[in-house]
Design an enzyme around this catalytic site. Structure first.
Site, short mmCIF file in Angstrom:
data_model
loop_
_atom_site.label_atom_id
_atom_site.label_comp_id
_atom_site.label_asym_id
_atom_site.label_seq_id
_atom_site.Cartn_x
_atom_site.Cartn_y
_atom_site.Cartn_z
N CYS A 184 36.05 45.16 24.51
CA CYS A 184 36.66 43.93 25.04
C CYS A 184 36.15 42.66 24.38
O CYS A 184 36.75 41.61 24.56
CB CYS A 184 36.42 43.85 26.54
SG CYS A 184 37.19 45.17 27.46
N HIS A 229 24.55 41.55 19.01
CA HIS A 229 24.78 43.00 18.90
C HIS A 229 23.47 43.72 19.18
O HIS A 229 22.47 43.50 18.50
CB HIS A 229 25.27 43.34 17.49
CG HIS A 229 26.04 44.63 17.41
ND1 HIS A 229 25.57 45.81 17.94
CD2 HIS A 229 27.26 44.92 16.88
CE1 HIS A 229 26.45 46.77 17.73
NE2 HIS A 229 27.49 46.26 17.09
N HIS A 238 34.91 24.16 31.19
CA HIS A 238 35.68 25.30 31.68
C HIS A 238 35.06 26.59 31.15
O HIS A 238 34.52 26.62 30.04
CB HIS A 238 37.15 25.19 31.24
CG HIS A 238 37.79 23.89 31.58
ND1 HIS A 238 38.19 23.57 32.86
CD2 HIS A 238 38.07 22.81 30.81
CE1 HIS A 238 38.71 22.35 32.85
NE2 HIS A 238 38.64 21.86 31.63
N HIS A 295 35.18 37.11 30.58
CA HIS A 295 36.02 38.30 30.50
C HIS A 295 36.23 38.95 31.86
O HIS A 295 35.27 39.25 32.57
CB HIS A 295 35.39 39.31 29.54
CG HIS A 295 36.00 40.67 29.63
ND1 HIS A 295 37.34 40.91 29.42
CD2 HIS A 295 35.45 41.87 29.92
CE1 HIS A 295 37.58 42.20 29.58
NE2 HIS A 295 36.45 42.80 29.89
N HIS A 300 43.00 39.53 39.21
CA HIS A 300 43.90 39.85 40.32
C HIS A 300 45.34 40.02 39.85
O HIS A 300 46.03 40.97 40.26
CB HIS A 300 43.82 38.75 41.37
CG HIS A 300 44.67 39.01 42.58
ND1 HIS A 300 45.99 38.60 42.67
CD2 HIS A 300 44.40 39.64 43.76
CE1 HIS A 300 46.49 38.94 43.84
NE2 HIS A 300 45.55 39.58 44.51
N ASN A 308 42.38 44.15 34.11
CA ASN A 308 41.53 44.05 32.92
C ASN A 308 42.40 44.36 31.70
O ASN A 308 42.72 45.51 31.42
CB ASN A 308 40.38 45.05 33.02
CG ASN A 308 39.45 44.99 31.82
OD1 ASN A 308 39.73 44.32 30.84
ND2 ASN A 308 38.34 45.71 31.91
#
EC number: 2.3.1.-
Length: 515
Positions: A247, A326, A410, A414, A443, A447
């Protein structure tokens, strides 16, 4: 964190994020407990790398102010002085030319986000809880324990009744064929790209760079080749296809496009982020491998980036920073989200018990590196002072956790799962409005893997909250294990583009989500 929550992270295999029931021992580590000094130094290294530019610009500004304050007599005296001092003229000219040359050669080209679009699936692909569970039962692949487990996960997931699953999953039995997976990929990618090209009036022939990321579905020819064929992109296009990166791959794709735009002048780059569900549905009974079925839904995004100076006037945002972390060198981090076969030979993504601790460590490393680049000097001094005191004098002193609300207006976290959003809200000391976009995206759309941060940005735009010079922080997690951040600055008061994903439903949000 609520122990009944469901947390997610990205699958290295590419399904992106996977959820896991949060037990007390699996909470994200408290960021107050430890901060590694080497990542602070890494952040300051990034800062010092641009020190020449930071020093040169004020020097030019000071010189300009000094010149502007000189009257005609001062200028005449300066000219007379220079007439009789050829050496001074040569030295000053050489310094000026050298300084300007160094600045021009080392200055990174600005990267502008002209516009982006998010795919909105058709209504007939919606998967309300009842239909989802009934279809799971009718497939005959799940035992009663697995069906009950999926029901509980759905109830606690934060997903609503209007998320989407691919066409193949609506059939009984499901039809996860290669043809169906290609059809899903085409609908999502082409749907997002059609909207993007229509809104920006950019010709496909003007696109010089194409980066596509999709973790689990990597056919031959590649997804990027499918786009080249569909839109008849030019023969010398630089195209890339990223797979298996989870993701966080959307931020990685933006970073790759940014680097390419530093080399190739006067061109456009398109970044397409998606995930393919059709061939990656798990039909076994391993609990940890069932969670992606409950959380992942159809979605995708297309982003148009430009390094053309005249695009600044119409662009929405400017890319400020990308910071990538990473943790793959550590064996536990590498295997904490791992695609493999279960005991029955069915492929799924397994989750390690160390998942939440590893995710928390990756996040802590990422924000520690990001801090010196974005935080006000006051926050940096407080953070660095308490860190030095802790290291040198008193190990019991808790490091000062900077207030990132002073750096960003803002937040696009994820939307991997409700529990992760809860934990980040708590650890970063955010307000409910700061995580509203993430919760509402989870919602409404579920995902959607690497594209979720763009649905969240679209939500904030649809609410009319983005003002000129506002800063936006996009943060995503990926298997391997990775945590990546992108920082954007608004170039104007941003309005939502036409045919946005929230266009016909934004007035219903935010809505209260039951716990």
């Amino acid at each position: 964190m609520n122990q009944r929550g469901v947390a997610t992270t990205n699958g290295a295999s590419g399904s992106g994020s996977v959820g896991v029931r949060i037990q007390q021992s699996r909470r994200l580590p408290d960021f107050l407990q430890s901060v590694n000094l080497k990542y602070v130094k890494l952040g300051y290294h990034y800062l010092i790398s641009n020190l020449l530019t930071l020093c040169f610009i004020p020097a030019i500004a000071a010189l300009s102010i000094q010149v502007s304050q000189m009257n005609l007599d001062d200028l005449r005296q300066l000219w007379l002085h220079l007439q009789y001092n050829l050496v001074s003229i040569i030295i000053c000219s050489a310094i000026l030319v050298f300084g300007l040359t160094v600045y021009i050669m080392t200055r990174p080209r600005p990267v502008y986000l002209v516009d982006y679009s998010c795919y909105r699936p058709p209504d007939h692909l919606k998967a309300p809880y009842g239909r989802f569970l009934e279809h799971s039962r009718l497939t005959g692949d799940f035992d009663e324990s697995s069906l009950e487990f999926q029901r509980k996960i759905l109830e606690r997931s934060g997903l609503g009744e209007e998320t989407y699953v691919p066409k193949a999953m609506h059939s009984i039995p499901p039809t996860p064929s290669m043809a169906a997976a290609r059809e899903e990929a085409e609908e999502v990618m082409f749907g997002a790209l059609d909207t993007l090209l229509r809104n920006t009036n950019v010709s496909p022939k003007d696109i010089g760079i194409l980066v596509v990321n999709c973790s689990l579905f990597n056919p031959t020819p590649s997804l990027s080749a499918m786009i080249v064929n569909k839109y008849k992109l030019r023969g010398n296009i630089r195209s890339f296809n990223l797979g298996g990166m989870g993701c966080s791959a959307g931020v990685i794709a933006v970073d790759l496009a940014k680097d390419l735009l530093q080399v190739h002048r006067n061109t456009y780059a398109v970044v397409v982020s998606t995930e393919n569900i059709t061939q990656n549905w798990y039909f076994g009974n391993s609990k940890s491998m069932l969670i992606p079925n409950c959380l992942f839904r159809v979605g995708g995004s297309a982003v148009l980036l430009s390094n053309k100076s005249n695009d600044r006037r119409r662009a929405k945002y400017k890319l400020i920073h990308v910071v990538r972390t990473h943790r793959g060198a550590d064996d536990k981090a590498f295997r904490c989200v791992y695609q493999e076969q279960d005991d029955a030979g069915k492929i799924g993504v397994s989750l390690s018990k160390d998942l939440m601790a590893i995710a928390g460590g990756a996040l802590k490393t990422n924000i520690t590196t990001l801090g010196p680049l974005v935080l006000p000097i006051s926050e940096q001094l407080l953070f660095f002072t308490t860190l030095v005191v802790k290291k040198l004098f008193n190990a019991s002193v808790k490091p000062y956790i900077p207030d990132f609300k002073l750096a960003f207006d803002h937040f696009c976290i994820h939307a991997g799962g409700r529990a992760v959003i809860d934990e980040l809200e708590k650890n970063l000391q955010l307000l409910p409005i700061h995580v509203e976009a993430s919760r509402m995206t989870l919602h409404r759309f579920g995902n959607t893997s690497s594209s979720s941060i763009w649905y969240e940005l679209a939500y904030i735009e649809a609410k009319g909250r983005i003002r000129n010079r506002n800063r936006i922080w996009q943060i995503a997690f990926g298997s391997g294990f990775k945590c990546n951040s992108a920082v954007w600055q608004a170039l104007r008061n941003v309005k939502p583009s036409s045919n946005g994903p929230w266009e016909d439903c934004i007035d219903k949000y935010p809505m209260k989500i039951s716990s």
